[in-house]
Design an enzyme around this catalytic site. Sequence first.
Site, PDB file in Angstrom:
ATOM      1  N   ASN A   7       0.953  -1.182   0.047  1.00  0.00           N
ATOM      2  CA  ASN A   7      -0.017   0.042   0.074  1.00  0.00           C
ATOM      3  C   ASN A   7       0.883   1.157   0.006  1.00  0.00           C
ATOM      4  OD1 ASN A   7      -2.010   2.104   0.554  1.00  0.00           O
ATOM      5  ND2 ASN A   7      -2.940   1.059   2.124  1.00  0.00           N
ATOM      6  N   LYS A  14       3.588   0.931   2.812  1.00  0.00           N
ATOM      7  CA  LYS A  14       3.052  -0.203   3.898  1.00  0.00           C
ATOM      8  C   LYS A  14       3.087  -1.569   3.217  1.00  0.00           C
ATOM      9  CE  LYS A  14       0.215   3.056   6.710  1.00  0.00           C
ATOM     10  NZ  LYS A  14      -0.806   3.901   5.789  1.00  0.00           N
ATOM     11  N   ARG A  90      -2.116  -2.102  -3.651  1.00  0.00           N
ATOM     12  CA  ARG A  90      -3.573  -1.374  -3.637  1.00  0.00           C
ATOM     13  C   ARG A  90      -3.092   0.069  -4.374  1.00  0.00           C
ATOM     14  NH1 ARG A  90      -6.262   0.854   1.847  1.00  0.00           N
ATOM     15  NH2 ARG A  90      -8.019   1.679   1.123  1.00  0.00           N
ATOM     16  N   HIS A 180     -13.036   2.837  -0.878  1.00  0.00           N
ATOM     17  CA  HIS A 180     -12.913   1.829   0.068  1.00  0.00           C
ATOM     18  C   HIS A 180     -13.465   0.789  -0.547  1.00  0.00           C
ATOM     19  CE1 HIS A 180     -13.753   4.868   3.387  1.00  0.00           C
ATOM     20  NE2 HIS A 180     -12.500   4.576   3.483  1.00  0.00           N
ATOM     21  N   LEU A 209     -16.659   2.760   8.725  1.00  0.00           N
ATOM     22  CA  LEU A 209     -16.402   3.864   9.296  1.00  0.00           C
ATOM     23  C   LEU A 209     -15.051   4.162   9.997  1.00  0.00           C
ATOM     24  CD1 LEU A 209     -19.972   3.725  11.172  1.00  0.00           C
ATOM     25  CD2 LEU A 209     -19.460   4.801   9.044  1.00  0.00           C
ATOM     26  N   GLY A 210     -14.348   4.897   9.634  1.00  0.00           N
ATOM     27  CA  GLY A 210     -12.898   4.808  10.128  1.00  0.00           C
ATOM     28  C   GLY A 210     -12.407   6.618  10.004  1.00  0.00           C
ATOM     29  N   GLY A 212     -11.481   7.915   7.483  1.00  0.00           N
ATOM     30  CA  GLY A 212     -12.571   8.047   6.306  1.00  0.00           C
ATOM     31  C   GLY A 212     -13.570   7.300   6.383  1.00  0.00           C
ATOM     32  N   ARG A 241     -12.979  15.553   6.954  1.00  0.00           N
ATOM     33  CA  ARG A 241     -13.490  16.010   5.654  1.00  0.00           C
ATOM     34  C   ARG A 241     -14.953  16.357   6.110  1.00  0.00           C
ATOM     35  NH1 ARG A 241     -11.946  10.481   2.810  1.00  0.00           N
ATOM     36  NH2 ARG A 241      -9.670  10.506   3.579  1.00  0.00           N
ATOM     37  N   ARG A 285     -12.236   8.403  19.633  1.00  0.00           N
ATOM     38  CA  ARG A 285     -12.130   8.410  20.971  1.00  0.00           C
ATOM     39  C   ARG A 285     -12.161   9.668  21.765  1.00  0.00           C
ATOM     40  NH1 ARG A 285      -7.654   4.127  19.497  1.00  0.00           N
ATOM     41  NH2 ARG A 285      -7.626   5.923  18.085  1.00  0.00           N
ATOM     42  N   ILE A 332     -14.179   2.794  13.660  1.00  0.00           N
ATOM     43  CA  ILE A 332     -15.195   3.159  14.280  1.00  0.00           C
ATOM     44  C   ILE A 332     -16.339   2.178  14.357  1.00  0.00           C
ATOM     45  CG2 ILE A 332     -17.075   5.042  14.246  1.00  0.00           C
ATOM     46  CD1 ILE A 332     -15.094   7.089  13.317  1.00  0.00           C
ATOM     47  N   GLY A 333     -16.709   1.605  13.223  1.00  0.00           N
ATOM     48  CA  GLY A 333     -17.448   0.628  13.032  1.00  0.00           C
ATOM     49  C   GLY A 333     -17.474  -0.606  13.857  1.00  0.00           C
ATOM     50  N   ASN A 335     -15.150  -0.878  16.433  1.00  0.00           N
ATOM     51  CA  ASN A 335     -15.035  -0.552  18.006  1.00  0.00           C
ATOM     52  C   ASN A 335     -15.862   0.427  18.801  1.00  0.00           C
ATOM     53  OD1 ASN A 335     -12.459  -1.936  17.958  1.00  0.00           O
ATOM     54  ND2 ASN A 335     -11.944  -0.602  16.569  1.00  0.00           N
ATOM     55  N   GLU A 385      -8.507  -5.347   4.237  1.00  0.00           N
ATOM     56  CA  GLU A 385      -8.186  -5.211   3.003  1.00  0.00           C
ATOM     57  C   GLU A 385      -7.034  -5.778   2.440  1.00  0.00           C
ATOM     58  OE1 GLU A 385      -9.419  -0.963   2.367  1.00  0.00           O
ATOM     59  OE2 GLU A 385      -9.108  -1.169   4.631  1.00  0.00           O
TER      60      GLU A 385
HETATM   61  P1  ADP Z   1      -8.244   4.714   8.671  1.00  0.00           P
HETATM   62  O1  ADP Z   1      -9.508   5.250   8.024  1.00  0.00           O
HETATM   63  O2  ADP Z   1      -7.380   5.737   8.757  1.00  0.00           O
HETATM   64  O3  ADP Z   1      -7.975   3.353   8.318  1.00  0.00           O
HETATM   65  P2  ADP Z   1      -9.402   3.305  11.067  1.00  0.00           P
HETATM   66  O4  ADP Z   1     -10.251   2.487  10.341  1.00  0.00           O
HETATM   67  O5  ADP Z   1      -8.100   2.936  11.755  1.00  0.00           O
HETATM   68  O6  ADP Z   1      -8.768   4.546  10.179  1.00  0.00           O
HETATM   69  O7  ADP Z   1     -10.372   4.432  11.885  1.00  0.00           O
HETATM   70  C1  ADP Z   1      -9.733   5.169  12.989  1.00  0.00           C
HETATM   71  C2  ADP Z   1     -10.983   5.657  13.883  1.00  0.00           C
HETATM   72  O8  ADP Z   1     -11.395   4.616  14.553  1.00  0.00           O
HETATM   73  C3  ADP Z   1     -10.491   6.794  14.595  1.00  0.00           C
HETATM   74  O9  ADP Z   1     -11.705   7.930  14.804  1.00  0.00           O
HETATM   75  C4  ADP Z   1     -10.670   6.444  16.031  1.00  0.00           C
HETATM   76  O10 ADP Z   1     -11.090   7.078  17.265  1.00  0.00           O
HETATM   77  C5  ADP Z   1     -11.640   5.131  15.933  1.00  0.00           C
HETATM   78  N1  ADP Z   1     -11.580   4.047  16.743  1.00  0.00           N
HETATM   79  C6  ADP Z   1     -10.314   3.115  16.883  1.00  0.00           C
HETATM   80  N2  ADP Z   1     -10.618   2.532  18.159  1.00  0.00           N
HETATM   81  C7  ADP Z   1     -11.710   2.768  18.703  1.00  0.00           C
HETATM   82  C8  ADP Z   1     -12.442   2.376  19.988  1.00  0.00           C
HETATM   83  N3  ADP Z   1     -11.773   1.516  20.647  1.00  0.00           N
HETATM   84  N4  ADP Z   1     -13.435   3.162  20.490  1.00  0.00           N
HETATM   85  C9  ADP Z   1     -13.914   4.051  19.526  1.00  0.00           C
HETATM   86  N5  ADP Z   1     -13.243   4.391  18.381  1.00  0.00           N
HETATM   87  C10 ADP Z   1     -12.248   3.941  17.899  1.00  0.00           C
END
Ligand code: ADP
Length: 400
Positions: A7, A14, A90, A180, A209-210, A212, A241, A285, A332-333, A335, A385
Amino acid sequence: MKVLVINAGSSSLKYQLIDMTDESVLAKGNCERIGAGGHIGHKTADGRKIDRDVDFPTHKEAFLELVKTLTEGEGKVIDTVKEISAVGHRVLHGSEKYKTSTLITDQVIDDIFSFSELGPLHNPPQATAMKACQEVFGKETPMVAIFDTSFHQTMPPKAYMFGVPYEYYEKYSIRRYGFHGTSHRFVSKRYFEVSGSPVKGSRIITCHLGNGSSLAAIQDGAVVDTSMGFTPLDGFIMGTRSGGIDPSVVTYLMNKEHLTPDQMSDLMNKKSGFLGLSGISSDMRDLSDAADKGNERAVLTLDMFAYQIKKFIGGYMAAMNGLDALVFTGGIGENSARARWMICREMEALGIKIDDEKNPACSGKEAEVSAPDSKVKIWVLPTNEELLIARDTKELVGLK
Ligand code: ADP
């Protein structure tokens, strides 16, 4: 047989080395600060760690160091580079040409360069990395390109066209592409495996949900709509964004604040979303902690995030005339039980009901978190991925 997954970014590379006999990760890491110094961080499956500064004037030196680290010294996981059967890259943008993953030829690399206007930050360094990889591994090592856009290529024109004059679609390829795709594809496929539901006749929404974020509406296993658009800026608010806004805000703000197009783009891509609204952080977080302490702008930001996603879910349910399952993935999705709860609550009228005990207990692992009487099933399915890239590479190269 082993597949190296790459990537590449403008200053980073990466990687993961995956043994495809059992799909285990042998080593992973990142070559950073390419063109501005150089550093490799490398971890092996058995817990060895390497962190060292190395000079990386270009991606080629990063590949040379990566090969050295995999085959020699403290980070060694293979005896020779010949053990790497293929490399999967990627790629951000495949335009309308690449509807599936593709074996890399000189023509494919030229095409990826030629889509640079569609993915200016990603496509040029990714094509450069492919050339550097070819120089280091030799043309006898097959390489495969996996595009973030290709899974969305099944969208019908009514979903991907924008309401600007048609000539701009013809002249500049302006349309919704979606991103994505590798993650949406991985978790949708996984949903069919874990739920045992048939693909035919299915209607699901995958929520990546991350930092992005995007949603995809998937009917019969194929994307029919997605929230990201011409670029990954469209959709709903993300870490930094803005997501979709009234387009007139763009011209209005540029006039009022005397902003150039690049400055306006920077504002919407890097200074908006969670960060710009809350004034606290782009990280979920931090926002959750601030909301718990009563910070009103953090509460507003979280409310907006959930509300905007709810509206996409409702829209996609209308587009597909129903819904079987909602799948959550990404940082986010996977965790944030809070985000899932905020999105799913008060949607009973649409047959969506999250389970208040299962949802907080699932801790980022594969789990169904819908209430027993929820018509729509709700799943948390971690994305992978790199594994999908490795699987596509294996398949296209015809490895046994
Ligand atoms: P990217 O899109 O860069 O790959 P990620 O998929 O790792 O990012 O998502 C990052 C987001 O996930 C951040 O907003 C982070 O706060 C959230 N996140 C990660 N772990 C937790 C957790 N345990 N509880 C709530 N949000 C989390």
